[in-house]
Design an enzyme around this catalytic site. Sequence first.
Site, PDB file in Angstrom:
ATOM      1  N   ASP A  89       0.826  -1.205   0.000  1.00 29.46           N
ATOM      2  CA  ASP A  89       0.000   0.000   0.000  1.00 29.46           C
ATOM      3  C   ASP A  89       0.864   1.260   0.000  1.00 29.46           C
ATOM      4  OD1 ASP A  89      -2.663   0.633  -0.260  1.00 29.46           O
ATOM      5  OD2 ASP A  89      -2.969   1.034   1.857  1.00 29.46           O
ATOM      6  N   ASP A 146      -9.050  -2.164   2.058  1.00 31.18           N
ATOM      7  CA  ASP A 146      -8.891  -1.740   3.454  1.00 31.18           C
ATOM      8  C   ASP A 146      -9.888  -2.444   4.369  1.00 31.18           C
ATOM      9  OD1 ASP A 146      -6.943   0.054   2.565  1.00 31.18           O
ATOM     10  OD2 ASP A 146      -8.444   1.575   2.115  1.00 31.18           O
TER      11      ASP A 146
END
Length: 586
Positions: free
Chosen positions: A360, A426
């Site tokens: 990420d 997420d």
Amino acid sequence: DKFGSTPPEAGLAADAAAHVVLRGECSFEQKALVAQEAGAAALIVVNNLDSLYRNASSNLLSNPCATDCLISQSNDRSTCEAASECRSSLCTNNPYGSDAPYCCVLDNLFGMNLGNATGIPAVLVGFENSAAVLRAAESNAEVRVFTEPELSLDGSLFIILLLGSGVTALASYRAARTERKHASYLWAAPSPDDIPDILPPQTAAPPPKNHDDQIEQVELSLYAVVIFIVFCTGALIGLFYLAKEFPQQTVIAVQVLFGISAGAAFSHFVAQPFVTYLWAPSTAKKVRVFGYRLGTLNEVVALLISYLIVIWWFVVRHQNYAWFLLDILAASICCMFLVAVRIPNIKLACLMLLLFFIYDIFMVFISPKFFGDSVMVRVATAGEGTAKVEDDNTMCARTQTERMPMLFMVPRFSDPGSFALLGLGDIFIPGLLVTYACRFDYLKAEAKGRRVTSWIKLHAYFLPACIAYFCGLLLTLLANLFGLNFSTEVKGQPALLYLVPFTLLTFTGLAWCRGDLHNLWNYSFDELEKRMLGGDASAHAQDAGHDTERGTTVPYQRADDGDASGEDNSDQSDASESSPSTALVR
């Protein structure tokens, strides 16, 4: 004059007075210089419709893309201006006064080039507020010019915080349904007074068929985790290049794939249980087409309802309310993922979460150094609408904005048309750990064999994991709000930068304090079942069923009862077979 191109008449300019002028006739720099020389305290330039046309005698727009017929369009001007989507509340046609339909005038604000006129503050007022400002100027109202603070707390942040945390908690809780049913006898007695604190060996009744058995479940291995991260990396980079060359087509293709998956997920978790509840007799009816079995009638009806909702979302995806449909479908996919994918132990969970933590950060902050742009941001924001003036300089060709569907969206209250976003990744990645925490809570409760009287105490790992996720997402939003960024080139935050440390450290810290970390780290969940429950855990579910031919039940033995004490339970087993009363156990 009213455009501010010439100095005001004597006596009209006074110190601490603001000049209110209309846009047009001359440059912004000239307006500012005239106001500055006249001793004005500020310059307020009011946008007006005449300034959009090429000159006073022309009825053609200088920029045909100054209006947008996709927002609001009508042959009647008042109808066009009454549309709530038209923020400027102003419509015109091109050429002006022709039979062409009226279209909404865009209320786009921009920075004025004041050139050498640096000694006076200047403000451009949009169409939406122009009438109010002109009325205030006629009444000699007090004017205050100030700069809005960059910190803008929008209500959408609270909604996206609750939405992300709520979906993660509920989807993880739903994904642990199998383990919850196995341990349900600990709190499913007719009355708490009817059972002791420590339950004796129970006679097993067949647990009801689990709806999630229809989903093929995958337990991740080290090899699978590596393949997963490589696939995600390749897919994201591939979408990055496709979005650069074919932004609209790429987003629409992803929307179609999303719709196919979302329809199946919504059918399983929402539509099918609802249809079965309302139409129970349809459960046993089979539907066949040309001899091919499609499923039971309630399954087919639920699937049709689900894909009708998907088609509804796709057709109205540009409308103001489409985000709500998208979020419902996205939540269904989150449930499907967490039910289908499981992690075996904390060792592999740590590896996977740390890999996606690095992934990420790289895709958001570091990728611009290699790809010239943030890969994650470019893909997430791909499909922006375009406006191009046609060759005849009288028409504007527009394409509507398409948005990637693999995320949650909540409209911002302070900036209509923009959204607060949260990617499904997420939810997926931390959700695997939260699901594991919930599953382990039920396994530990079943191993203790004690009557459950407190829902909070039962979820000793699940609740702290949910709270940790909430805190991590809150910190993500606050960092974005206050501009706490690791890169000046990229706006936005990689949520896993905060979610991974919060959830992982909370869970492992609690496990270490409670003495569970060694087992959670070294043994898979199946091995934990064998060690904590005793015997072959995979056979427990089989032992907990009815013998349909004989009409008898088979007793389920706990490791800490009977055999553990060296007692002979044969009499108890015989008595259990003849007893019509059974307790629900695994």
